[in-house]
Design a protein around this motif. Structure first.
Motif, short mmCIF file in Angstrom:
data_model
loop_
_atom_site.label_atom_id
_atom_site.label_comp_id
_atom_site.label_asym_id
_atom_site.label_seq_id
_atom_site.Cartn_x
_atom_site.Cartn_y
_atom_site.Cartn_z
N PRO A 44 13.30 -3.51 -16.19
CA PRO A 44 12.90 -4.85 -16.63
C PRO A 44 11.59 -5.25 -15.94
O PRO A 44 11.37 -4.91 -14.78
CB PRO A 44 14.03 -5.75 -16.12
CG PRO A 44 15.18 -4.85 -15.84
CD PRO A 44 14.60 -3.51 -15.51
N ASN B 77 14.29 -14.60 -13.16
CA ASN B 77 13.82 -13.56 -14.09
C ASN B 77 12.50 -12.97 -13.62
O ASN B 77 11.81 -12.28 -14.36
CB ASN B 77 13.69 -14.11 -15.52
CG ASN B 77 12.67 -15.23 -15.62
OD1 ASN B 77 12.20 -15.75 -14.60
ND2 ASN B 77 12.34 -15.63 -16.84
N VAL B 200 10.71 -10.54 -16.25
CA VAL B 200 11.59 -9.90 -17.22
C VAL B 200 11.28 -10.50 -18.60
O VAL B 200 11.39 -11.71 -18.79
CB VAL B 200 13.07 -10.09 -16.84
CG1 VAL B 200 13.97 -9.45 -17.89
CG2 VAL B 200 13.33 -9.48 -15.47
N ASN B 316 12.79 -6.50 -26.66
CA ASN B 316 12.70 -6.51 -25.19
C ASN B 316 14.07 -6.32 -24.52
O ASN B 316 14.15 -5.81 -23.41
CB ASN B 316 12.09 -7.82 -24.71
CG ASN B 316 10.57 -7.85 -24.88
OD1 ASN B 316 9.92 -6.81 -24.85
ND2 ASN B 316 10.02 -9.03 -25.08
N TYR B 320 18.69 -2.89 -22.15
CA TYR B 320 19.93 -3.10 -21.39
C TYR B 320 21.07 -2.40 -22.11
O TYR B 320 21.77 -2.98 -22.92
CB TYR B 320 20.18 -4.60 -21.22
CG TYR B 320 18.98 -5.29 -20.62
CD1 TYR B 320 18.63 -5.06 -19.28
CD2 TYR B 320 18.14 -6.08 -21.39
CE1 TYR B 320 17.49 -5.63 -18.75
CE2 TYR B 320 17.00 -6.65 -20.86
CZ TYR B 320 16.68 -6.42 -19.54
OH TYR B 320 15.54 -6.96 -19.01
#
Lengths: 472, 483
Positions: A44, B77, B200, B316, B320
């Motif tokens: 990230p 973030n 992030v 984006n 994950y």
């Protein structure tokens, strides 16, 4: 009559120092998962950076393949889920490929045929997956390695044309010095699209894609297999389904892999992390000026130097051999050099497992050696004795031939002396000669060689001997 | 308990220089305040041990800049090395990064001390702070109200005077809206002014990290500290970073200011409109030239956001997948199942909803119908803003349509929360800088924010005006006193 239509997509790994978007080294052979940054892992917060060296290489390829260069280009994200794709998308160029509308020329039956290129674009490679029984392992060294994808138009009509096309791409990319282009090792990958249709039909048949072809000759094998398979289906009146097939190099056949879903949904959109990238005239000019000589130029030059076709092809097919030849070709007889290079030199190197960088053959020695062969100072048989020493150990050529006692006697006075002596010692043979018996000459030559310990220049000796005998 | 953190920055600084206090005093005070205000739930992770250690280290370092030794709170973030960065998501509950964001490197280079990571809407998706996996944050002005979001914890930390400084991120208003709701100063810089490396990503073409502070002066200082070209972020600009504070005392008489009619429509709470009008007459009296104007395409801001921001977000957030980091499901038999379960369990409802919408608008033919069209309208909107700035130095209006509202009322309405950002989103779409400045209170003493929008890389002009208004109004903005 059914005829095939063939288009080819080629992926080429570029050998830039760094990866295309990260600062990691581009060296796939390094220990597993060592050339990896947080970007390559898809962490990230990380952002891509475009490596200019990759753009330089792509521009070179565009110029070599006569493509229009897109002056204002951007990148796009191709979104899909797969474990080898760390970010969940691949950065590629969908809308603005760096190159468009190029072509390459191949020789078919002595005539040139143009194969058009639709596009060439830059993209990143995925991880290498290693499937074991228990798990799938990922090597991130390959993630982010730069690729260019070259997409041809469906301009090829046979396996031969396809193979020549791929070979032409391979050879050109090799000479550009931007890729190892080793199909066997995956630094060049070919996907073949092939359809078959009635020659008279204006419509193309249903396209089938073949993946996993591991060599240029297998491009031909796979295409011929597929032409036969598809033709048989059509002749039976059945329908061909659009699908992806995999080439199996054990069975030399193609096997269905997956049917094409109704359009893969890759959800392309412009990569927001990389803005538009502009390629200026000056930049292109700079690269144009530094372009290496291309193989087709070398081929015609070698032809005019008098090299035979086999030697021309052998030398050009290996960049290392070609570089070697280029260094010395103007310094000595190029024909003898080409024979030596493609024959004795390469076989001695192979026998001893040597590269051009490892050999001890100096310019001076090579030059003297080629000249000695040309003037007959040494025989080719003697050459075979000397060359391995020059390659493996080096030394001084002149001293070496003296040491080995294999310097040819080419001095006419000394030779005549020997010839006269032998003639006077062999009156029977002289008689035979007068009676027209050829073997007499051979016998006398043998005697001279024996006396001179093989050092008499055979061509010169033969001529002188003949003249002396005629006088009698 | 000491109360140094309520002092002005210059006062704190001179006490540090004179060795009246040490950085450790400030750090311990910040942690005391966090403890006292635990109910606000402003922080997800505290950096106590490392902050104390850093403060002690600084005792042997010369005080070399105004930000030296000052505690700062960081939105969760923004990637911090060795300090969990969760994005307020179960997906990253235990994510401990191995690198620092560029802004973190910069604040560390200024010897600021990171106190902790602040609560937020999950992956910055929300306008209330309520989508956080770690529970909602309370507004210190009224604990039954939302603090705004997504930079909820950062706004609250500054508003409650826990830390004088905080970093937030703004994709559609996530710095300005909570700043407005909590009565603090929050800036969304020009796109490219501050490096996004280590932020992030939510929507990469809109995201910017921004300073959240008590005063305009402190805001300008923090912006200067975090701005500048970063080779790790291709979208960062190499424009020179000005000395912002040198602009604060400038005369505002010659400024030409536009007020978009759209920003003063009936959709805006009447008390807010009245407050903005008061400010307008104040500025006119001072000699500013103010016109009401129309700006084309402003009304498309929310649908544009829903298409562009969510499309980018869907991509984006694809990373994950539980394979390399983050939540991975307990059991699975195929790669499909691994993806589906890990992502279904890891993400909250709002995030999943936005990923689905974003995937939809990029899917097949929809890409043309929605995404491509949105990009076209976005360009038009940019052009109409550029036209305004050919004539005007600044655009002003309210930051929000209303003040902070009660907790819970928008939780079940997926669309409503987007409308909070009606007046802030256009700024992100155009990539312009904009600041929210507290300009007063409504009848229930909830703060009202005014938005000042500047031309590209003209943050100093925004600060110029904001500083004048701040000084003139001289409001008491310390939230803790009321509750």
């Amino acid at each position: 009559m059914l005829v095939p239509t063939i288009g080819i997509e080629v992926h080429v790994e570029l050998k830039s120092k760094g990866k295309v978007f990260s600062k990691a080294e581009n060296n796939f052979n390094a220990s597993t998962n060592t050339n990896v940054t947080v970007l390559d892992l898809g962490y990230p917060g990380t952002l891509p950076n475009l490596n200019k060296e990759v753009v330089n290489m792509a521009i070179k390829a565009c110029l070599a393949f006569n493509c229009n260069i897109t002056r204002s280009m951007h990148f796009d994200r191709k979104n899909y889920f797969y474990p080898d794709l760390p970010k969940g998308y691949q950065i590629t160029q969908q809308k603005t490929p760096i190159g468009t509308d190029g072509y390459v020329e191949i020789d078919i039956n002595g005539e040139k045929k143009r194969i058009r290129l639709e596009r060439m674009h830059i993209e990143e490679d995925t991880c290498k997956s290693i499937h074991t029984e228990k798990a799938t392992l990922l090597n991130f060294n390959r993630a982010g390695v730069p690729l260019i994808e070259i997409v041809s138009r469906p301009d090829m009509k046979s396996a031969e044309e396809a193979m020549k096309y791929v070979e032409k791409l391979r050879e050109t990319l090799l000479y550009l010095g931007i890729s190892d282009v080793k199909i066997e090792e995956g630094s060049m990958r070919c996907d073949v699209n092939i359809s078959v249709a009635e020659e008279s039909s204006t419509l193309l048949g249903t396209k089938v894609e073949i993946k996993n072809i591991g060599s240029i000759s297998n491009v031909g094998v796979a295409i011929n297999y597929e032409i036969k398979r598809q033709s048989e289906i059509l002749e039976k009146g059945d329908i061909i389904h659009e699908e992806t097939r995999r080439f199996n190099d054990k069975t030399m056949s193609t096997i269905a892999m997956r049917s094409k879903e109704t359009g893969n949904d890759y959800r392309y959109f412009p990569e927001p992390d990389l803005p538009y990238f502009h390629i200026s005239d000056e930049w292109i000019k700079e690269i144009e000026d530094s372009m290496p000589i291309m193989p087709e130029v070398l081929r015609s030059e070698y032809e005019s130097l008098g090299l035979n076709e086999k030697n021309r092809n052998t030398i050009i097919a290996s960049k290392a051999m070609c570089e070697f030849f280029e260094i010395y070709k103007n310094d000595m007889n190029p024909i003898i050099l080409s024979n030596l290079l493609t024959g004795d030199i390469i076989s001695i190197m192979n026998k001893n497992d040597l590269d051009f960088g490892d050999i001890h053959l100096t310019r001076e020695n090579l030059k003297s050696f080629v000249n000695a062969l040309e003037t007959g100072k040494i025989s080719s048989k003697q050459g075979k004795e000397i060359l391995p020493i020059l390659i493996n150990k080096g030394g001084n050529f002149e001293e070496l031939i003296k040491e080995l006692g294999c310097e040819q006697i080419s001095d006419e006075a000394s030779l005549l002396e020997m010839i006269k002596k032998i003639i006077s010692e062999n009156p029977d043979s002289v008689e035979d000669f007068k009676n027209g018996k050829d073997r007499a000459v051979k016998y006398l030559m043998g005697q001279i060689m024996k006396v001179s310990k093989g050092q008499a220049n055979p061509v010169l000796t033969g001529n002188l001997l003949e003249k002396e005998l005629q006088k009698l | 308990m000491s109360n140094y953190l309520n002092l002005s920055l210059d006062e704190i600084h001179s006490k540090l220089v004179n060795h009246e206090i040490k950085p450790l005093d400030l750090v311990l005070e910040a942690f005391d305040k966090i403890e006292k205000n635990k109910d606000l739930n402003a922080f997800i992770t505290l950096n106590k041990e490392a902050a104390i250690e850093e403060a002690k280290k600084l005792e042997n370092v010369e005080v070399d800049n105004l930000l030296f030794g000052i505690p700062i709170a960081v939105k969760d973030n923004i990637i911090t090395k060795d300090l969990n960065t969760t994005c307020a998501s179960f997906m990253l509950e235990n994510f401990n990064p191995i690198y620092d964001a560029t802004v973190i490197e910069k604040i560390k280079a200024h010897h600021m001390i990171i106190i902790g990571k602040t609560n937020m809407d999950e992956f910055a998706m929300g306008s209330t702070g309520e989508t956080s996996y770690f529970g909602n944050t309370l507004n210190p002005w009224n604990k039954t109200r939302v603090p705004g979001g997504s930079s909820s914890g950062s706004a609250v930390a500054v508003s409650a005077r826990i830390t004088p400084f905080a970093l937030g991120s703004d994709t559609g208003g996530s710095v300005r809206q909570p700043s407005s709701f909590c009565g603090i100063v929050g800036l969304k810089p020009t796109y490219g002014r501050v490096s996004r490396y280590g932020l992030v990503a939510f929507a990469s073409s809109l995201d910017q990290i921004g300073p959240m502070t008590r005063t305009v002066y402190e805001n300008a200082l923090l912006l200067e500290a975090i701005s500048g070209k970063d080779i790790k972020d291709y979208t960062s600009s190499d424009k020179v970073v000005p000395n912002y504070i040198s602009h604060l005392e400038k005369d505002i008489k010659s400024l030409k200011i536009a007020v978009p009619n759209y920003y003063m429509s009936d959709a805006i709470n009447v008390e807010i409109r009245e407050k903005i009008k008061e400010i307008i007459s104040l500025l006119e009296k001072e000699g500013c030239n103010i016109d009401y104007i129309d700006i084309d395409y402003l009304e498309y801001a929310i649908p544009l956001y829903q298409v562009i921001a969510l499309a980018e977000a869907s991509s984006n957030l694809a990373r994950y997948d539980g394979i390399r980091y983050g939540h991975i499901t307990d059991s699975y038999t195929s790669i499909e199942e691994l993806y589906k379960k890990s992502r279904s369990e890891g993400f909250g409802e709002e995030v999943k909803r936005r990923i689905m919408i974003g995937s939809y608008v990029l899917s097949g033919k929809n890409a043309n119908i929605y995404y491509e069209k949105a990009l076209k309208i976005r360009r038009k909107m940019v052009d109409s803003f550029k036209k305004v700035f050919e004539t005007y130095d600044l655009i002003i209006g309210p930051t929000n349509t209303g003040v902070a509202y009660p907790l819970g009322i928008k939780v079940d309405d997926a669309l409503k929360s987007f409308y909070d950002d009606l007046l802030t989103i256009p700024v992100n779409m155009a990539g312009l800088p904009a600041l929210s400045l507290p300009v007063g209170f409504d009848q229930e003493h909830m703060p009202i924010g005014m938005q000042i929008i500047g031309n590209y890389f003209k943050e100093e002009v925004i600060y110029e005006l904001a500083s004048y208004i701040e000084k003139t109004l001289n409001l008491d903005l310390e939230s803790g006193k009321q509750c």
